[in-house]
Design an enzyme around this catalytic site. Structure first.
Site, short mmCIF file in Angstrom:
data_model
loop_
_atom_site.label_atom_id
_atom_site.label_comp_id
_atom_site.label_asym_id
_atom_site.label_seq_id
_atom_site.Cartn_x
_atom_site.Cartn_y
_atom_site.Cartn_z
N ALA A 156 51.11 31.96 -49.19
CA ALA A 156 52.07 31.54 -50.21
C ALA A 156 52.68 32.79 -50.86
CB ALA A 156 51.34 30.72 -51.27
N GLU A 178 42.36 33.28 -50.89
CA GLU A 178 42.82 32.78 -52.20
C GLU A 178 41.89 33.11 -53.36
OE1 GLU A 178 43.12 31.20 -49.36
OE2 GLU A 178 44.96 30.02 -49.31
N GLY A 217 47.90 30.34 -47.22
CA GLY A 217 48.83 29.30 -46.76
C GLY A 217 49.23 29.50 -45.31
N1 3HC Z 1 53.30 36.99 -51.59
C1 3HC Z 1 54.22 37.82 -52.11
N2 3HC Z 1 54.28 39.12 -51.83
C2 3HC Z 1 53.36 39.60 -50.98
C3 3HC Z 1 52.38 38.80 -50.40
C4 3HC Z 1 52.36 37.42 -50.73
N3 3HC Z 1 51.48 36.57 -50.20
N4 3HC Z 1 51.61 39.56 -49.59
C5 3HC Z 1 52.10 40.80 -49.67
N5 3HC Z 1 53.16 40.84 -50.50
C6 3HC Z 1 54.03 41.98 -50.80
C7 3HC Z 1 53.26 43.13 -51.45
O1 3HC Z 1 53.24 43.00 -52.85
C8 3HC Z 1 54.08 44.32 -51.01
O2 3HC Z 1 55.22 44.38 -51.83
P1 3HC Z 1 55.88 45.80 -52.21
O3 3HC Z 1 56.26 46.42 -50.90
O4 3HC Z 1 57.00 45.42 -53.10
O5 3HC Z 1 54.79 46.55 -52.90
C9 3HC Z 1 54.56 43.93 -49.61
O6 3HC Z 1 54.46 42.51 -49.56
C10 3HC Z 1 53.73 44.52 -48.49
O7 3HC Z 1 52.37 44.25 -48.75
P2 3HC Z 1 51.22 45.29 -48.37
O8 3HC Z 1 51.60 46.64 -48.84
O9 3HC Z 1 49.94 44.72 -48.84
O10 3HC Z 1 51.33 45.24 -46.78
P3 3HC Z 1 50.20 45.45 -45.70
O11 3HC Z 1 50.90 45.43 -44.40
O12 3HC Z 1 49.32 46.59 -46.07
O13 3HC Z 1 49.27 44.13 -45.81
C11 3HC Z 1 48.83 41.78 -45.97
C12 3HC Z 1 49.78 42.87 -45.46
C13 3HC Z 1 47.48 41.87 -45.23
C14 3HC Z 1 49.47 40.42 -45.71
C15 3HC Z 1 48.57 41.98 -47.47
O14 3HC Z 1 49.82 42.13 -48.11
C16 3HC Z 1 47.84 40.87 -48.16
O15 3HC Z 1 46.64 40.80 -48.11
N6 3HC Z 1 48.58 40.00 -48.84
C17 3HC Z 1 48.02 38.91 -49.61
C18 3HC Z 1 47.60 37.79 -48.72
C19 3HC Z 1 47.11 36.63 -49.53
O16 3HC Z 1 46.33 36.76 -50.46
N7 3HC Z 1 47.56 35.44 -49.16
C20 3HC Z 1 47.15 34.24 -49.83
C21 3HC Z 1 48.16 33.89 -50.83
S1 3HC Z 1 47.65 32.55 -51.81
C22 3HC Z 1 47.99 31.20 -50.87
O17 3HC Z 1 48.37 31.31 -49.75
C23 3HC Z 1 47.82 29.87 -51.57
C24 3HC Z 1 47.81 28.74 -50.60
O18 3HC Z 1 46.49 28.35 -50.36
C25 3HC Z 1 48.58 27.57 -51.12
#
Ligand code: 3HC
Ligand code: NAI
Length: 696
Positions: free
Chosen positions: A63, A125, A102
């Site tokens: 998400a 999450e 997500g």
């Molecule tokens: N939403 C919005 N922005 C995000 C994002 C997300 N899910 N994941 C990463 N970003 C953004 C970062 O803030 C960063 O922004 P910036 O360049 O402006 O600083 C950019 O994307 C790149 O991120 P990283 O520097 O972390 O890139 P990497 O390539 O090192 O890592 C990744 C990629 C492994 C996907 C890592 O970004 C990550 O772990 N992201 C979070 C994943 C996450 O927690 N997902 C679950 C979300 S909650 C959800 O899905 C709820 C659902 O159950 C309904």
């Protein structure tokens, strides 16, 4: 359809590609596009199966976190996934890079899942203070069983593509291009007339009834105080007793509850700020110098840890010690650290052997460093010794090499200016144990060149550290603020709290350790030496914990001598409280004519945090930390500040700066010297602003 989701028909397969760089987050425009694409697929008689792809290096990052806390916008991800799942034609996905949150939930809504080698699949999450909210807690146990789901979901963890296939989270493993492999899979399903396989229709496999209690016990202990990990276990449990629809409703109920917690706000703050510390105007577009070979001078506690961290990240290390015996000792520590990495599965035995044979050596002659690109000094904390080492480095290091010091408190400007090349000198303040702790304070001195700062940030990345820029002052960001809240603890003890109550109250707040346990761990000789160093310039209104000096003189140096504030029985990590220490404190109170008073745990927490935030405000105002977020990251990664509180500055914003200032002004009535409100705190409070307003 939006431009973030493409639909194309290839050989009877509707290829639906989500293209929303950098991580294909499932924000509003993507959800609209995906929803339209699914509808189009259903209506497209030429499409016999659908293939869901993520463009770029990863499948779907989950998400869009930046939408959290804002009013939700249709279409909902759970609805889209439900629709995919109930499609009468097979839906397949091919996962490369990562399917997270997500993203994995979308994959679980597909009927067939292909994982490309190297991909990670997980539900992170809970790391953000929520639980999976688009079916993850209901669908994962249906395909993997409860045991695997409980290993991943409350941990916020991921599994490899191989493991995903093993536990049933993915159906097939492939290599190479996800589009090609996915198309081949989809075509095979069409040819074999494979039926859709909705995960939601599966019953949850049999499970061990104990599993939930064990998971609750584990996460109550491991991440004390965090609510979402335990809530995620409740959601998985719901999958074992409810059909998919009521299960999803229960998941949503818990998800919404978590969304409203301050812990969610704290954890998401932490997520975004840790990505911002390296965003500094002074290094934007500045190319770092190349660093492949490094030198480490001094192989004690810190030097050995720094060398280990560098070696495990593929750097070549030459370590210089005073004599052969010290060099051998350092080499043995490093070998032991590497063995530990092998045991934890971080390195293979062959990798360890290759490191020790080819990438690591010790020396007693500084000329061994002449080919290195960067040297980190970690010798005794003594300015004269440091200057001697830097004179040697100045003599032997090649032009353009970076000269770094790991000093905790000493003046990096003074060290830099003792060399002929101050612009190449920088502080790299690692935390102990350096091969474990993630924080690196990059201490930028007055003359440090921008490309040297850029090199330090690049090196941190190579070494897997989170770097924070700090300016030069006594203790930089972290230790300077630490000395302020430590001092507040000593004041409370002198006024009547017991050191043990202080430790307990601080831990109840969420810190991993109280100040006195921490003193015992670090060694009470360190605090004593600091007090001695500061004695000459100490303001007469300041207080000295005389009982701590007495402990030092009694040889009670903490864990290493078996006694400090606590008594440590052989082989036991936790210590016993000691009435003798309370007696020493009582004596100090008596000598100063202080009648002890009671403190509530709440007051202890409040004063401890107020002292911390007040000093942090000064650190920001003086530019030692460029932004409040740099203080937050320092404490999250260097001092174990509870992540779910977001960091001390975020905490201050949530309790309110006006309230905090009012507390400080009240404390100042009894001790005006210590409790001087920081001008920045005062200004922000009067303008009704938050620290976050300075984060940019
Ligand atoms: N939403 C919005 N922005 C995000 C994002 C997300 N899910 N994941 C990463 N970003 C953004 C970062 O803030 C960063 O922004 P910036 O360049 O402006 O600083 C950019 O994307 C790149 O991120 P990283 O520097 O972390 O890139 P990497 O390539 O090192 O890592 C990744 C990629 C492994 C996907 C890592 O970004 C990550 O772990 N992201 C979070 C994943 C996450 O927690 N997902 C679950 C979300 S909650 C959800 O899905 C709820 C659902 O159950 C309904
Ligand atoms: P230590 O006493 O464990 O190790 C120092 C090492 O330096 C010893 O092995 C000694 O033989 C060697 N040494 C001394 N003079 C030398 C010289 N001239 N040439 C080569 N080697 C020499 O000390 P520790 O704890 O590792 O601290 C080192 C530095 O790191 C200090 O500046 C300290 O303030 C800083 N630091 C310490 C932290 C800690 O928690 N111990 C945390 C962060 C920084």
């Amino acid at each position: 359809m939006t431009d973030k989701v493409r639909y194309e028909l290839t050989d009877g397969v509707a290829v639906i590609t989500i293209d929303n760089p950098p991580v294909n987050a499932l924000g509003h425009a993507v959800r609209v596009g995906l929803s339209d694409a699914i509808a189009r697929f259903e209506a497209d008689d030429d499409a016999k199966a659908a293939l869901i792809l993520g463009a770029g290096k990863l499948f779907l990052g989950g998400a869009d976190i930046s939408e959290f806390g804002k009013p939700p916008k249709d279409p909902w991800l759970p609805e889209i996934i439900g629709r995919m799942e109930s499609s009468p034609k097979p839906v397949v996905c091919a996962i490369q890079g990562a399917a997270l949150g997500g993203g994995l939930e979308v994959a679980l809504g597909c009927h067939y899942r292909l994982a490309i080698k190297g991909a990670k699949l997980g539900l992170p999450e809970v790391n953000l203070g929520i639980i999976p909210g688009a079916g993850g807690t209901q669908r994962m146990p249906r395909v993997t069983g409860v045991k695997a789901a409980l290993e991943v979901i409350p941990a916020g963890g991921t599994v490899s593509a191989e493991r995903a296939v093993e536990i049933g989270l993915a159906d097939r493993l492939a290599e190479g291009d996800p589009r090609e492999a996915g198309l081949a899979y989809a075509k095979e399903l069409i040819e074999t007339d494979a039926a859709p396989r909705p995960v939601g229709k599966l019953a949850c496999p049999q499970h061990d009834a104990q599993a939930f209690e064990e998971a609750r016990a584990l996460w109550s202990k491991k991440n004390r105080g965090e609510v979402s990990r335990l809530a995620s276990i409740d959601a998985v449990e719901a999958a074992t007793r409810l059909e998919i629809e009521p299960g999803l409703a229960e998941e949503r109920r818990i998800f919404n509850e978590m969304m409203d917690t301050p812990q969610r706000a704290g954890l998401i703050h932490a997520f975004f700020i840790e990505r911002k510390t390296a965003k500094l105007s002074e290094i934007e577009g500045v190319a770092p110098r190349e660093v492949r070979k490094i030198g480490v001078i001094g192989g004690g506690t810190m030097g050995a840890g720094i060398a280990t961290a560098a070696l495990t990240r593929g750097l070549d290390v030459t370590l210089v010690e005073r004599d052969d015996a010290s060099a051998e000792k350092a080499a043995a520590t490093i070998a032991k650290n590497l063995d530990g990495a092998v045991k934890r599965g971080k390195l293979s035995e062959a990798q360890r052997d290759a490191i020790l044979n080819d990438a690591f050596r010790t020396a007693t002659d500084y000329y061994a460093l002449s080919g290195t690109d960067l040297a980190i000094e970690a010798v005794f904390e003594d300015m004269e010794v440091k200057k001697q080492v830097f004179a040697e480095l100045d003599r032997v290091m090649k032009p353009g090499a970076v000269l770094a010091t790991n000093t905790s408190y000493l003046d990096v400007n003074d060290i830099a200016r003792s060399t002929s090349r101050p612009s190449d000198v920088i502080g790299l303040h690692f935390f102990s144990p350096a091969h474990v702790m993630k924080l690196l304070e990059v201490v930028v001195a007055d003359d440090t060149a921008n490309d040297v700062t850029a090199t330090a940030f690049a090196l941190a990345k190579t070494m897997g550290k989170t770097a924070v820029r700090a300016g030069v002052c006594d203790g930089f960001i972290g230790n300077r603020i630490l000395s302020a809240y430590r001092a507040s603890a000593d004041r409370m003890v002198l006024a009547g709290a017991s050191p043990y109550q202080v430790d307990r109250a601080v831990k109840a707040f969420g810190w991993p350790m109280g100040p006195y346990e921490m003193g015992d761990l670090a060694g009470l000789d360190i605090g004593y030496a600091t007090r001695q160093r500061k004695a000459a310039t100490r303001d007469p209104r300041d207080i000295v914990p005389t009982w701590a000096d007495e402990l030092y003189h009694l040889g009670r140096l903490g864990q290493k001598t078996g006694r400090g504030y606590y008594i440590y029985a052989e082989g036991q990590r936790g210590g016993q409280e000691d009435p003798e220490v309370e007696a020493l404190v009582a004596k100090a109170r008596e000598e100063q004519g202080i009648t002890p008073r009671d403190f509530s745990d709440e007051e202890i927490q409040r004063r401890y945090m107020a002292a911390m935030v007040n000093e942090a405000a000064r650190v920001v105002e003086e530019g030692i930390a460029q932004r409040p977020l740099d203080v937050d990251v320092t404490f999250l990664y260097g001092y174990g500040f509870p992540r779910w509180r977001g960091g001390p500055m975020h905490w201050a914003d949530t309790v309110g700066l006006t309230e905090l200032l009012a507390d400080i002004e009240r404390y100042a009535e009894e001790d005006a010297f210590f409790w001087q409100p920081a001008p920045l705190l005062w200004r922000l409070a009067s303008d009704n602003k938050k620290f976050a307003s300075l984060n940019g």
